[in-house]
Design an enzyme around this catalytic site. Structure first.
Site, PDB file in Angstrom:
ATOM      1  N   GLU A 131      -9.065   8.101   0.085  1.00 24.19           N
ATOM      2  CA  GLU A 131     -10.485   8.454   0.222  1.00 24.19           C
ATOM      3  C   GLU A 131     -10.699   9.956   0.348  1.00 24.19           C
ATOM      4  O   GLU A 131     -11.797  10.453   0.097  1.00 24.19           O
ATOM      5  CB  GLU A 131     -11.101   7.734   1.435  1.00 24.19           C
ATOM      6  CG  GLU A 131     -10.743   8.305   2.790  1.00 24.19           C
ATOM      7  CD  GLU A 131      -9.416   7.841   3.342  1.00 24.19           C
ATOM      8  OE1 GLU A 131      -9.134   8.099   4.534  1.00 24.19           O
ATOM      9  OE2 GLU A 131      -8.631   7.212   2.593  1.00 24.19           O
ATOM     10  N   CYS A 181      -3.692   3.464   5.581  1.00 22.37           N
ATOM     11  CA  CYS A 181      -2.980   4.020   6.728  1.00 22.37           C
ATOM     12  C   CYS A 181      -2.801   2.943   7.803  1.00 22.37           C
ATOM     13  O   CYS A 181      -2.064   1.995   7.602  1.00 22.37           O
ATOM     14  CB  CYS A 181      -3.689   5.272   7.248  1.00 22.37           C
ATOM     15  SG  CYS A 181      -2.642   6.292   8.330  1.00 22.37           S
ATOM     16  N   HIS A 217      -4.057   8.528   2.348  1.00 20.16           N
ATOM     17  CA  HIS A 217      -5.515   8.484   2.462  1.00 20.16           C
ATOM     18  C   HIS A 217      -6.173   8.815   1.121  1.00 20.16           C
ATOM     19  O   HIS A 217      -6.599   9.946   0.883  1.00 20.16           O
ATOM     20  CB  HIS A 217      -5.993   9.467   3.537  1.00 20.16           C
ATOM     21  CG  HIS A 217      -5.721   8.995   4.926  1.00 20.16           C
ATOM     22  ND1 HIS A 217      -6.608   8.223   5.647  1.00 20.16           N
ATOM     23  CD2 HIS A 217      -4.635   9.158   5.721  1.00 20.16           C
ATOM     24  CE1 HIS A 217      -6.098   7.946   6.824  1.00 20.16           C
ATOM     25  NE2 HIS A 217      -4.894   8.496   6.894  1.00 20.16           N
TER      26      HIS A 217
END
Length: 253
Positions: A219, A116, A217
């Site tokens: 994660e 990001c 994202h």
């Protein structure tokens, strides 16, 4: 998992929670979890560390993660020749930290993963520019959805590292950004776009270098193998970097 018995050390940058809580350091827990689950040991680096200290840290770690997340500020547009727009939130100290860390990481040849804002500052540090604010369109890049929700498509280039890791050229990803890459740095190439053409992924133009930036994202999506493999490959590459560096030191000793 990593390739060595010793977990590779990954430097993870963390900035202030601006503009709401400038005295609070912000870091996504899931960024740390994704690294540790892949066999790495994160080392958090915060603004205020001088350039000599950044160099000292980067010479002792094996990879660099530039995270993003809720509350992440925007790179200062003066780095790419523009004045800030009203929507732009800037943390010059974080910019200085991350640009110095990127410079050392690239010089040393270690793996770098930008997420990001991290993707954006990676591009800026290497000579690229950004769209400061995405106007509303067919795809909402700043949707009111949980980060573990899939917001839009990611279309990957054939032969890209990301496509190989994902096992597919079309993924569904989450989204939490109002900026994006306008033009890639000379050292990077665009390898992924959303269905409206916004750049969502870049990689090193040199296929022998492990440098990846993603605008989404991963994660928050590691329950899905395609996104989990990104962290696993990053950590494995960092472990190989550590092993090669150790061997070089042994030979030169």
């Amino acid at each position: 998992m990593s390739d060595t018995a010793h977990p590779p050390l990954i430097a993870v940058t963390a900035g202030r929670d601006l503009p709401r809580r400038p005295s609070v350091v912000r870091l996504s827990e899931n960024s740390v979890r994704a690294l540790t689950a892949s066999g790495a040991l994160p080392v958090v680096v915060v603004p205020g560390v001088d350039t000599a200290a950044v160099r000292h840290i980067m010479e002792r770690v094996d990879g660099l993660l530039l995270p993003g997340g809720i509350g992440a500020p925007d790179p200062n547009p003066r780095h790419f020749g523009e004045e800030p727009r009203p929507e732009t939130v800037i943390d010059d100290d974080l910019d200085a930290l991350e640009i110095a860390a990127i410079d050392h990481a690239v010089r040393l040849g270690m793996p770098v993963l930008g997420i990001c804002r991290g993707c954006q500052i990676l591009n800026v540090a290497l000579g690229g520019g950004l769209i400061q604010h995405l106007e509303p369109g067919d795809v909402s890049h700043l949707p009111a959805l949980p980060l573990d929700s899939e917001a839009h498509e990611l279309r990957l280039e054939a032969g890209s590292r990301l496509a190989g890791l994902s096992g597919a050229r079309l993924l569904r990803v989450n989204s939490l950004h109002h900026q994006a890459i306008a033009w890639p740095a000379p050292a990077l190439k665009v390898v992924g776009r959303s269905e409206d053409g916004v750049t969502e992924a870049v990689e090193s133009a040199d296929p022998d270098r492990w440098i990846i930036g993603v605008q989404y994202h991963p994660e928050e999506l590691t329950i899905r193998p395609a996104h989990r493999r990104l962290f696993e490959d990053f950590v494995s590459s960092s472990a190989r970097y550590a092993a090669a560096r150790s061997q070089e030191r042994t030979v030169s000793a």
